[in-house]
Enzyme design. Structure first.
Site, PDB file in Angstrom:
ATOM      1  N   ALA A   1      28.282 -89.137  59.069  1.00  0.00           N
ATOM      2  CA  ALA A   1      28.714 -88.210  59.730  1.00  0.00           C
ATOM      3  C   ALA A   1      29.771 -87.020  59.342  1.00  0.00           C
ATOM      4  CB  ALA A   1      29.726 -88.917  60.839  1.00  0.00           C
TER       5      ALA A   1
ATOM      6  N   GLY B   1      24.909 -92.648  59.172  1.00  0.00           N
ATOM      7  CA  GLY B   1      24.700 -91.110  59.728  1.00  0.00           C
ATOM      8  C   GLY B   1      23.021 -91.754  59.114  1.00  0.00           C
TER       9      GLY B   1
ATOM     10  N   GLU C   1      21.266 -94.939  59.333  1.00  0.00           N
ATOM     11  CA  GLU C   1      20.603 -95.326  60.475  1.00  0.00           C
ATOM     12  C   GLU C   1      19.289 -94.255  60.667  1.00  0.00           C
ATOM     13  OE1 GLU C   1      25.494 -96.823  63.166  1.00  0.00           O
ATOM     14  OE2 GLU C   1      24.734 -94.370  62.297  1.00  0.00           O
TER      15      GLU C   1
ATOM     16  N   GLU D   1      30.523 -97.852  57.108  1.00  0.00           N
ATOM     17  CA  GLU D   1      31.623 -97.232  57.743  1.00  0.00           C
ATOM     18  C   GLU D   1      32.783 -98.647  58.211  1.00  0.00           C
ATOM     19  OE1 GLU D   1      27.758 -96.010  59.842  1.00  0.00           O
ATOM     20  OE2 GLU D   1      28.486 -97.815  58.353  1.00  0.00           O
TER      21      GLU D   1
END
Length: 259
Positions: free
Chosen positions: A63, A108, A111, A131
């Site tokens: 992210a 991300g 993911e 994270e």
């Protein structure tokens, strides 16, 4: 507004290509474009399968932390649903999908790869959910899809430590399905889904939905999902073509119309 994600279609395969140098950080705009292009790829008749690709150097390093740094709890309550929906849109493309992973697939980025049906990684790839090192946890499916893929204990170790998982280990634990030379990642990803081009699209869609939805429920409910998907295919041209071809020509001779 500059386009940061694009859909390229060639020979029945759609490539959702991230293009936000240098690291393909997944900011709000990227997330919105991923949602839009996942819907487009899912609906286009000239797309039978999808490759998600970040380019030759990096898949997606995660992210956009600078964008997230100033967000409050209230901001993120609203944004987290949108964040998850981008990756869910990829997961729900009703066609075979494969992540072509070069370089980093972190946070991300990991993911996003997890949202695909298959993952092909270059020898230089590193995956992870770091994270916790930022004081948060995966928020776009990492705690759920990773655990379902590699098992809860292994997923917890990867998430708790925030460490980077090299390609060879990722292959060994089932986080990726194939490791190739970094220069061959995109070609290998296309090869993985090429067999589905022009195939029994309705049957593949039904199989994908039965497997994915079945993982979310108990066995009895999963069997009911399977039963309904199976019965529903008897109303499709795929079933008519496949069974007629089998009776008249034997197995493996059917020529489906594709979708």
């Amino acid at each position: 507004m500059t386009e940061l994600v694009r859909l390229e279609v060639e020979a029945g395969i759609g490539t959702i290509r991230l293009d936000r140098p240098p690291m393909n950080a997944l900011n709000v705009q990227v997330q919105e474009e991923l949602r839009e292009l996942a819907a487009e790829a899912g609906s286009r008749r000239d797309v039978s399968a999808v490759v998600v690709y970040g380019g030759e150097k990096v898949f997606a390093a995660g992210a956009d932390i600078k964008e997230m740094q100033t967000m409050s709890y209230t901001d993120m309550v609203d944004r987290s649903a949108a964040l998850q929906s981008a990756f869910t849109a990829i997961a729900r493309i009703p066609k075979p999908t494969v992540a072509a992973i070069t370089g980093y697939a972190l946070g991300g980025g990991c993911e996003l790869a997890l949202a695909c049906d298959f993952r092909v990684a270059g020898e230089n790839a590193k995956l992870g959910q770091p994270e916790v090192l930022l004081g948060v946890i995966p928020g776009a499916g990492g705690t759920q899809r990773l655990a379902r893929l590699v098992g809860p204990a292994r997923a917890k170790e990867i998430i708790f430590s925030g460490r980077f998982v090299p390609a060879d280990e990722a292959l060994r634990i089932g986080l990726v399905d194939e490791v190739v030379d970094a220069a061959e990642v995109y070609a290998a990803a296309r090869r993985r889904v090429e067999p589905y081009v022009g195939g029994p699209a309705y049957a593949i869609r039904a199989a994908k939905e039965a497997v994915d939805r079945g993982l979310e429920v108990d066995l009895e409910t999963g069997l009911e999902i399977e039963r309904m998907q199976f019965a529903g295919l008897f109303a499709t041209k795929d079933r008519e073509i496949g069974m007629t071809s089998f009776v008249e020509q034997g197995p493996g001779k059917a020529k489906f119309e594709g979708r």
